[in-house]
Design a protein around this motif. Structure first.
Motif, mmCIF file in Angstrom:
data_model
loop_
_atom_site.group_PDB
_atom_site.id
_atom_site.type_symbol
_atom_site.label_atom_id
_atom_site.label_comp_id
_atom_site.label_asym_id
_atom_site.label_seq_id
_atom_site.Cartn_x
_atom_site.Cartn_y
_atom_site.Cartn_z
ATOM 1 N N ARG A 37 0.838 -1.204 0.000
ATOM 2 C CA ARG A 37 0.000 0.000 0.000
ATOM 3 C C ARG A 37 0.872 1.253 0.000
ATOM 4 O O ARG A 37 0.702 2.153 -0.825
ATOM 5 N N ASP A 38 1.818 1.308 0.923
ATOM 6 C CA ASP A 38 2.696 2.473 0.997
ATOM 7 C C ASP A 38 3.727 2.474 -0.119
ATOM 8 O O ASP A 38 4.107 3.541 -0.626
ATOM 9 N N ARG A 41 2.396 4.040 -3.233
ATOM 10 C CA ARG A 41 2.246 5.485 -3.051
ATOM 11 C C ARG A 41 3.595 6.203 -3.113
ATOM 12 O O ARG A 41 3.664 7.388 -3.484
ATOM 13 N N CYS A 42 4.663 5.485 -2.758
ATOM 14 C CA CYS A 42 6.001 6.077 -2.731
ATOM 15 C C CYS A 42 6.744 5.936 -4.054
ATOM 16 O O CYS A 42 7.874 6.414 -4.168
ATOM 17 N N THR A 246 7.535 5.505 4.237
ATOM 18 C CA THR A 246 7.380 6.827 3.624
ATOM 19 C C THR A 246 8.443 7.818 4.100
ATOM 20 O O THR A 246 9.041 8.527 3.277
#
Length: 278
Positions: A37-38, A41-42, A246
């Motif tokens: 998930r992260d 996004r990164c 993140t």
């Protein structure tokens, strides 16, 4: 885009991790779904799974587990760095088995949890030397007091491609160490060693680290090895001890803000794609 060369998945329902019971906050499940998930996004686009020191009898099961993860829709996982035991007689057969499996990209034996003389043992050296001329890499995860014996291992295996994990584990909390600094320089003088910039947010003050506190260690490592011999890794979930994925990605971008696009591309993804043929 980033190529993450150092993801750990921990699934206690599927595999056995003898060390976890004494691992404090890491004694929990750390599943691919939570990471992905992260990661997406990164801007992480490719991932290698790094072995998690499962019980020796479960090493093959760990590879099979991660292979199943790689087959999920939109999975980022492209291969594994598998656990191994070069100090044992069965390594030669294990290597032959792994060479027939393109999903296995390399090996790691965590040396800082093994006796300090492990890398000096004749069988260990003989078995690591078997990687010479193959597509397999060998990750080195060592502490500064082990540098001398591990450098000797590298020197006796000049045709093996080694990856030095976590900027060679600098003791950031204690401040700049002459032993660590010299050791990184010494490793960089071996052309068959590549440095992995990873893990460092878990080696300083877990609550108060900053980009500036990491900069001397990251810059010395990259400056020693050069842009053609560095790769990036998250060391997730260990990086969660220092804030998470993140913040580490953000720190990476800040640390490389003054670099050229070509330098960043080599470090972020191109070197890893070349080394592991992805």
């Amino acid at each position: 885009m980033l190529f993450d060369t150092h993801l750990h998945i921990v699934d206690r329902q599927a595999l056995d991790y003898p060390w976890l019971s004494s691992a404090g906050d890491l004694n929990r499940d750390s599943l691919y779904e939570d990471y992905a998930r992260d990661a997406m996004r990164c801007g992480i686009s490719n991932v290698l799974h790094m072995e998690v020191d499962v019980a020796p009898a479960r090493i093959d099961d760990e590879t099979s587990y991660v292979r199943d993860v790689s087959r999920r829709p939109d999975s980022l996982v492209r291969g594994v760095i598998a656990a191994c035991r070069p100090e044992e007689d069965g390594f030669a057969a294990y290597l032959e088995q792994s060479l027939s499996d393109p999903f296995v990209k390399g090996f790691r034996r965590v040396l800082h949890v093994a006796p300090d003389d492990t890398a000096m043992r004749p069988l260990f050296r003989e078995n690591v030397r078997r990687l010479s001329g193959t597509r397999m890499t060998f990750d080195l995860c060592v502490f500064p007091h082990q540098f001398e014996t591990v450098l000797a291992l590298v020197d006796c295996c000049p045709d093996v491609r080694f990856i030095l994990d976590h900027c060679a584990n600098p003791p950031i909390k204690e401040g700049m160490s002459k032993v660590w600094r010299k050791g990184v320089t010494d490793f960089s003088q071996r052309p068959n060693v590549t440095a992995k910039i990873s893990g460092v947010i878990a080696y300083g003050d877990l609550k108060k680290w900053s980009v500036d506190s990491l900069r001397p260690y990251v810059e010395h490592t990259i400056g020693s090895f050069g842009w053609d011999r560095v790769v990036w890794g998250s060391d997730w979930p260990v990086c969660t001890l220092g804030g998470g994925l993140t913040p580490w990605v953000a720190a990476t971008h800040a640390l490389t803000a003054g670099c050229s696009p070509e330098e960043r591309d080599k470090f972020y993804q191109a070197n890893a794609k070349r080394i592991w043929s992805i």
